[in-house]
Design an enzyme around this catalytic site. Structure first.
Site, PDB file in Angstrom:
ATOM      1  CE1 TYR A   1      75.963  -7.283 -21.567  1.00 36.12           C
ATOM      2  CE2 TYR A   1      75.365  -9.123 -20.154  1.00 36.12           C
ATOM      3  CZ  TYR A   1      76.310  -8.424 -20.882  1.00 36.12           C
ATOM      4  OH  TYR A   1      77.609  -8.858 -20.919  1.00 36.12           O
TER       5      TYR A   1
ATOM      6  NE  ARG B   1      77.281  -2.361 -19.888  1.00 39.06           N
ATOM      7  CZ  ARG B   1      77.861  -3.426 -20.461  1.00 39.06           C
ATOM      8  NH1 ARG B   1      77.793  -4.612 -19.874  1.00 39.06           N
ATOM      9  NH2 ARG B   1      78.523  -3.299 -21.580  1.00 39.06           N
TER      10      ARG B   1
ATOM     11  CG  HIS C   1      83.918  -7.293 -27.626  1.00 43.58           C
ATOM     12  ND1 HIS C   1      84.703  -6.688 -26.684  1.00 43.58           N
ATOM     13  CD2 HIS C   1      84.707  -8.213 -28.251  1.00 43.58           C
ATOM     14  CE1 HIS C   1      85.930  -7.208 -26.724  1.00 43.58           C
ATOM     15  NE2 HIS C   1      85.952  -8.125 -27.675  1.00 43.58           N
TER      16      HIS C   1
ATOM     17  CB  CYS D   1      67.494 -17.505 -30.582  1.00 47.96           C
ATOM     18  SG  CYS D   1      66.646 -18.863 -29.759  1.00 47.96           S
TER      19      CYS D   1
ATOM     20  CB  CYS E   1      66.859 -20.899 -32.811  1.00 48.01           C
ATOM     21  SG  CYS E   1      65.743 -19.583 -33.340  1.00 48.01           S
TER      22      CYS E   1
ATOM     23  CB  CYS F   1      63.320 -17.111 -29.506  1.00 51.90           C
ATOM     24  SG  CYS F   1      63.471 -17.351 -31.283  1.00 51.90           S
TER      25      CYS F   1
ATOM     26  CB  CYS G   1      62.646 -21.749 -31.261  1.00 53.03           C
ATOM     27  SG  CYS G   1      63.917 -21.029 -30.221  1.00 53.03           S
TER      28      CYS G   1
END
Ligand code: BJW
Ligand code: ZN
Length: 298
Positions: A71, A74, A125, A133, A138, A189, A192
């Site tokens: 990712y 991308r 999408h 998260c 969360c 995150c 958390c």
């Protein structure tokens, strides 16, 4: 027999239905002319790779570093890319026709960057620049995070030297050794401290319920004159189902794709074979005007 590559016939249809409702279902081929690879087929992201190793929650759980590398690459590619005339043509159509809704499966943000009115765009999408998260308990979500690299360990995914320019995604190039990125070096995150994940919809995950509800409300508001099916293999559900949903509300299907399976089209449907970036501005010309040098329309 469907109507193939007959632009005057399509223009006649479009102009005789000036106030009608129009839907579009778009996919990766819409962004191909911007230099972003599609998923399936020649040059596709998944050609040499098992999609389930990259685009499922199970894959993320098993090796979040590998999935993040995919990712991060991308994100980098999408940030380097520019919207093409097809994104601009759809955005111009939306400005001209308030009754046009565009459903995109793409997560690259290019329609948004082309100025497509947000109220007339639904991102089925998700978006590469949303971070969520991974901990289901969360609710942390961050939108429009375009940091590149996102964290130092993902910097290799952002390297684009001239020598690299023609290289495919490192993950699908067997010559590029994969580096293991430990979870401790991945985005976390702020609420958390669990792992963050890209805000996209993976296989086996539900699409956003509120978004699906809004789309059904729109579908049920009345008849639809045409659904453009642009640059998508229409193989992934529930997105693919919108073609039948539109047809059931009277829509003629207009496929714009480098490959058109004529046998899947009805006798009143249209098929246009070629690059969406070339075809869409021409198909929509009676509504949006002709393309100016700066890519806008008059
Ligand atoms: C050009 C061009 C140029 C090239 N100009 N054209 C019902 C029946 C069967 C299966 C299912 C079902 N319901 C659910 C499923 C399972 C699954 C599914 O659909 N599987 C199928 C593969 C069979 N669906 C899901 O899991 C969905 N969730 C769901 O339904 O939840 C409920 C549920 C769960 C479990 C069981 C049952 C119900 C979620 C789907 C999420 C898909 N996510 C991905 C990844 C997103 C993140 C990321 O980007 O990494 O979305 S998969 C990938 O495919 C991505 C795309 O958006 C999507 C569609 O691909 P697209 O855009 O069509 O790309 P290509 O490459 O396939 O096609 C490109 C086209 O462009 C080609 O036709 C070219 O010819 C053309 N082209 N250049 C014009 N220049
Ligand atoms: Zn969290």
């Amino acid at each position: 027999m469907p109507i193939i590559n007959d632009i005057p016939a399509f223009h006649a249809f479009l102009t005789t239905n000036p106030n009608s409702r129009i839907l579009a279902l778009c996919g990766a081929g819409l962004s191909a002319a911007s230099g972003l690879p599609t998923f399936r087929g020649a040059g596709g992201l998944w050609r040499n790779h098992d999609a389930t190793r990259l685009a499922t929650p199970e894959a993320f759980r098993a090796d979040p570093g590998l999935v993040w590398l995919f990712y991060a690459y991308r994100r980098h590619m999408a940030l380097e890319a520019k919207p093409n005339p097809a994104h601009h043509a759809l955005a111009a159509l939306a400005r001209q026709r308030r009754k046009f809704l565009c459903l995109t499966q793409n997560v690259d943000n290019l329609s948004q960057r082309a100025g497509h009115p947000p109220s007339q765009l639904r991102t089925l999408h998700g978006n590469l620049f949303t971070l969520k998260c991974f901990n289901r308990r969360c609710s942390h979500v961050e939108h429009n995070n375009t940091a590149d690299p996102l964290v130092p360990s993902l910097a290799p995914a952002s390297v684009t030297t001239p020598a690299d320019a023609t290289r495919p995604l490192p993950l699908v190039d067997a010559d590029v050794p994969l580096v293991h990125i430990p979870a401790s070096e991945l985005p976390r995150c702020p609420q958390c401290a669990s792992l963050l994940r890209p805000g996209v919809v993976w296989f086996g995950e539900q699409l956003d319920g509120a978004l699906l509800g809004e789309i059904y409300e729109w579908l049920d508001e009345g008849p639809i004159s045409v659904i453009f099916v642009v640059g998508t293999g229409a193989q992934v559900w529930p997105a693919a189902g919108y073609v039948q949903e539109a047809a059931a509300r009277g829509a003629r299907v207009c496929v714009v794709n480098t490959e058109v399976a004529e046998e899947t089209l009805g006798p009143e449907d249209f098929g246009f074979v070629g690059d969406a970036a070339v075809l869409l501005p021409r198909l929509l010309e009676p509504v949006i005007g002709s393309t100016k040098d700066d890519g806008t329309f008059e």
